[in-house]
Structures are given as structure tokens and as C-alpha cells.
Design a protein around this motif. Structure first.
Motif, mmCIF file in Angstrom:
data_model
loop_
_atom_site.group_PDB
_atom_site.id
_atom_site.type_symbol
_atom_site.label_atom_id
_atom_site.label_comp_id
_atom_site.label_asym_id
_atom_site.label_seq_id
_atom_site.Cartn_x
_atom_site.Cartn_y
_atom_site.Cartn_z
ATOM 1 N N SER A 262 0.832 -1.208 0.000
ATOM 2 C CA SER A 262 0.000 0.000 0.000
ATOM 3 C C SER A 262 0.867 1.259 0.000
ATOM 4 O O SER A 262 0.546 2.236 -0.673
ATOM 5 N N LYS B 290 2.221 1.748 -3.525
ATOM 6 C CA LYS B 290 1.202 2.283 -4.433
ATOM 7 C C LYS B 290 1.023 3.782 -4.219
ATOM 8 O O LYS B 290 0.925 4.547 -5.181
ATOM 9 N N LYS B 291 0.984 4.209 -2.952
ATOM 10 C CA LYS B 291 0.823 5.634 -2.663
ATOM 11 C C LYS B 291 2.027 6.422 -3.168
ATOM 12 O O LYS B 291 1.881 7.503 -3.753
#
Length: 108
Positions: free
Chosen positions: A86, A89-90
Motif C-alpha cells: 500500500s 502504491k501511494k
């Protein structure tokens, strides 16, 4: 970028199929060279069809749909939350938007 990824994936699949084909051809060559069938030699990939079943083996290991379903369930349990994924992805989205804005700033 999409075409590059698509071409790279296509080349990887082609190489994988080529390796499996080469293993199968080498197995046939070993059988011809020996002159007789040895049960210790197995095919790289084999598919056997019975009346009700379709059985496949890959490098001597039997593959069943139950194995695939169990692996899929295990993968779903593992990937329930991955902190690093995550964050990656950010970070990727942030870098992409920043570079997009920088290119727009330069071109205007």
C-alpha cells in the motif's frame, strides 16, 4: 508504457514455453539415445484424460484443481493487507502526479 509491459510479458511467456518445449525435446532425445524406455524419466508436462477426470503433471508433480483452489485461498488470506504494498502504491501515485505536473509546467 502499456505496450512495453505487454511486449515484455509476451516475450517472457514465449521464453517459458520455449524452455518447456526444449525440456520435452531433450527428454525425447534421451529416450532415443538409450534405446529403451526408462520409467525414471518423466515428461516435463503431461496431460492425461480419463473418462471423468483431466489430470496434469508439471515436472513430475501432479496438479489438481484442489491444489489451485487451496493456493488461491491462501493467497487471498495473505494479501488481505500488505503495508509495504500500500505504501508503494501511494508513493508511485505521488511520483507519477508530481512528474506529470512538472512536465505540464515545463511545456506551458
Amino acid at each position: 508504457m502499456k505496450m512495453f509491459i505487454l511486449k515484455s510479458f509476451g516475450i517472457a511467456v514465449l521464453m517459458f514455453i520455449s524452455v518447456l518445449t526444449g525440456m520435452q525435446i531433450a527428454n525425447g532425445g534421451i529416450h532415443k539415445m538409450k534405446g529403451y524406455d526408462d520409467p525414471n524419466f518423466q515428461n516435463a508436462v503431461s496431460i492425461k484424460e480419463t473418462n471423468t477426470d483431466l489430470r496434469a503433471s508439471f515436472l513430475g508433480k501432479d496438479i489438481t484443481s484442489h491444489d489451485i483452489e487451496a493456493k488461491k485461498k491462501k493467497l487471498e488470506e495473505i494479501s488481505a493487507f500488505n503495508f509495504f504494498s500500500s505504501m508503494g502504491k501511494k508513493m508511485s501515485n505521488g511520483i507519477s502526479s508530481a512528474s506529470e505536473k512538472l512536465i505540464q509546467l515545463i511545456t506551458d
